[in-house]
Design a protein around this motif. Structure first.
Motif, PDB file in Angstrom:
ATOM      1  N   MET A  28     109.017  77.426  40.747  1.00 38.87           N
ATOM      2  CA  MET A  28     107.838  77.248  39.900  1.00 38.87           C
ATOM      3  C   MET A  28     107.461  78.515  39.143  1.00 38.87           C
ATOM      4  N   ALA A  29     107.543  79.655  39.794  1.00 33.01           N
ATOM      5  CA  ALA A  29     107.166  80.905  39.133  1.00 33.01           C
ATOM      6  C   ALA A  29     108.380  81.601  38.520  1.00 33.01           C
ATOM      7  N   MET A  30     109.557  81.002  38.706  1.00 42.90           N
ATOM      8  CA  MET A  30     110.801  81.544  38.146  1.00 42.90           C
ATOM      9  C   MET A  30     110.890  83.048  38.382  1.00 42.90           C
ATOM     10  N   SER A  31     110.708  83.418  39.636  1.00 44.37           N
ATOM     11  CA  SER A  31     110.684  84.829  39.989  1.00 44.37           C
ATOM     12  C   SER A  31     111.550  85.064  41.208  1.00 44.37           C
ATOM     13  N   GLU A  32     112.211  86.188  41.229  1.00 37.08           N
ATOM     14  CA  GLU A  32     112.984  86.577  42.408  1.00 37.08           C
ATOM     15  C   GLU A  32     112.010  86.947  43.512  1.00 37.08           C
ATOM     16  N   VAL A  33     112.242  86.453  44.697  1.00 36.16           N
ATOM     17  CA  VAL A  33     111.404  86.798  45.833  1.00 36.16           C
ATOM     18  C   VAL A  33     112.311  87.057  47.027  1.00 36.16           C
ATOM     19  N   VAL A  34     112.008  88.124  47.729  1.00 35.51           N
ATOM     20  CA  VAL A  34     112.795  88.498  48.901  1.00 35.51           C
ATOM     21  C   VAL A  34     111.850  88.567  50.091  1.00 35.51           C
ATOM     22  N   PHE A  35     112.189  87.840  51.145  1.00 31.16           N
ATOM     23  CA  PHE A  35     111.420  87.919  52.372  1.00 31.16           C
ATOM     24  C   PHE A  35     111.627  89.313  52.948  1.00 31.16           C
ATOM     25  N   ALA A  36     110.539  90.083  53.072  1.00 34.66           N
ATOM     26  CA  ALA A  36     110.642  91.483  53.496  1.00 34.66           C
ATOM     27  C   ALA A  36     110.232  91.702  54.944  1.00 34.66           C
ATOM     28  N   GLY A  37     109.782  90.646  55.631  1.00 37.42           N
ATOM     29  CA  GLY A  37     109.470  90.808  57.036  1.00 37.42           C
ATOM     30  C   GLY A  37     108.191  90.106  57.452  1.00 37.42           C
ATOM     31  N   GLN A  38     107.950  90.109  58.746  1.00 37.61           N
ATOM     32  CA  GLN A  38     106.735  89.521  59.307  1.00 37.61           C
ATOM     33  C   GLN A  38     106.286  90.367  60.478  1.00 37.61           C
ATOM     34  N   GLU A  39     104.980  90.311  60.717  1.00 31.91           N
ATOM     35  CA  GLU A  39     104.419  91.052  61.838  1.00 31.91           C
ATOM     36  C   GLU A  39     103.222  90.298  62.385  1.00 31.91           C
ATOM     37  N   SER A  40     102.886  90.583  63.601  1.00 27.15           N
ATOM     38  CA  SER A  40     101.683  90.013  64.204  1.00 27.15           C
ATOM     39  C   SER A  40     100.516  90.935  63.904  1.00 27.15           C
ATOM     40  N   ALA A  41      99.355  90.334  63.699  1.00 25.98           N
ATOM     41  CA  ALA A  41      98.156  91.118  63.421  1.00 25.98           C
ATOM     42  C   ALA A  41      97.077  90.762  64.430  1.00 25.98           C
ATOM     43  N   ASP A  42      96.181  91.729  64.670  1.00 27.51           N
ATOM     44  CA  ASP A  42      95.089  91.502  65.614  1.00 27.51           C
ATOM     45  C   ASP A  42      93.995  90.613  65.042  1.00 27.51           C
ATOM     46  N   SER A  43      93.920  90.550  63.707  1.00 28.90           N
ATOM     47  CA  SER A  43      92.877  89.732  63.089  1.00 28.90           C
ATOM     48  C   SER A  43      93.403  89.119  61.803  1.00 28.90           C
ATOM     49  N   PHE A  44      92.657  88.135  61.315  1.00 32.05           N
ATOM     50  CA  PHE A  44      92.987  87.476  60.053  1.00 32.05           C
ATOM     51  C   PHE A  44      92.103  88.118  58.987  1.00 32.05           C
ATOM     52  N   THR A  45      92.557  89.238  58.442  1.00 34.58           N
ATOM     53  CA  THR A  45      91.757  90.004  57.500  1.00 34.58           C
ATOM     54  C   THR A  45      92.555  90.227  56.224  1.00 34.58           C
TER      55      THR A  45
END
Length: 158
Positions: A28-45
């Protein structure tokens, strides 16, 4: 729901979320996107300049938020609607942030093949100085996607 059922559902949702963002940005956005990682966070901020939020209810409860810079949102929205980034109004940006969150959640739901989850109408925030925080004890996973124009963050508290 047993502990292993819950863990399997969470895995399907988080994997579906990651796939939905990548597919949506590419098609839809015709853009290159690379998954750069994930992490757990202590809060939803969320503290980036642009935020879109959708609440989930039904088989599970939670919140998903997308956040990025205004520059990146302008580029994404301009590609989707076919206007130049400079032609977009503040209302276009608010609609774009809300729709981006809505599409990410809808794509996650479809990819995870869960039917009994309802999505709230999306909420959008565009500004310079704010902090959006959902007070919850649900664990939060933060996904980072690198795009040519900047970083897109997706927060999932499920």
């Amino acid at each position: 729901m047993s502990g292993s059922d819950t863990a399997e559902l969470m895995h399907k949702l988080l994997n579906g979320l990651r796939l939905a963002v990548t597919e949506m940005m590419t098609s839809m956005a015709m853009s290159e996107v690379v998954f750069a990682g994930q992490e757990s966070a202590d809060s939803f901020t969320l503290t980036n300049e642009v935020v879109g939020l959708v609440r989930l209810d039904g088989q599970l409860h939670g919140m998903v938020g997308v956040s990025c810079s205004q520059t990146l949102l302008r580029e994404i929205v301009s590609r989707i609607v076919g206007l130049t980034p400079d032609d977009l109004t503040m209302e276009d940006l608010l609609d774009g942030a809300a729709e981006l969150a809505n599409m990410v959640c809808g794509g996650m739901k479809t990819k995870a093949q869960i039917g009994s989850v309802n999505l709230s109408p999306p909420v959008a925030i565009v500004g310079q100085e704010y902090t959006a925080q959902w007070k919850t004890n649900h664990p939060t996973t933060v996904f980072t996607f690198q795009m040519d124009e900047g970083v897109l963050m997706v927060h999932a508290s499920l």
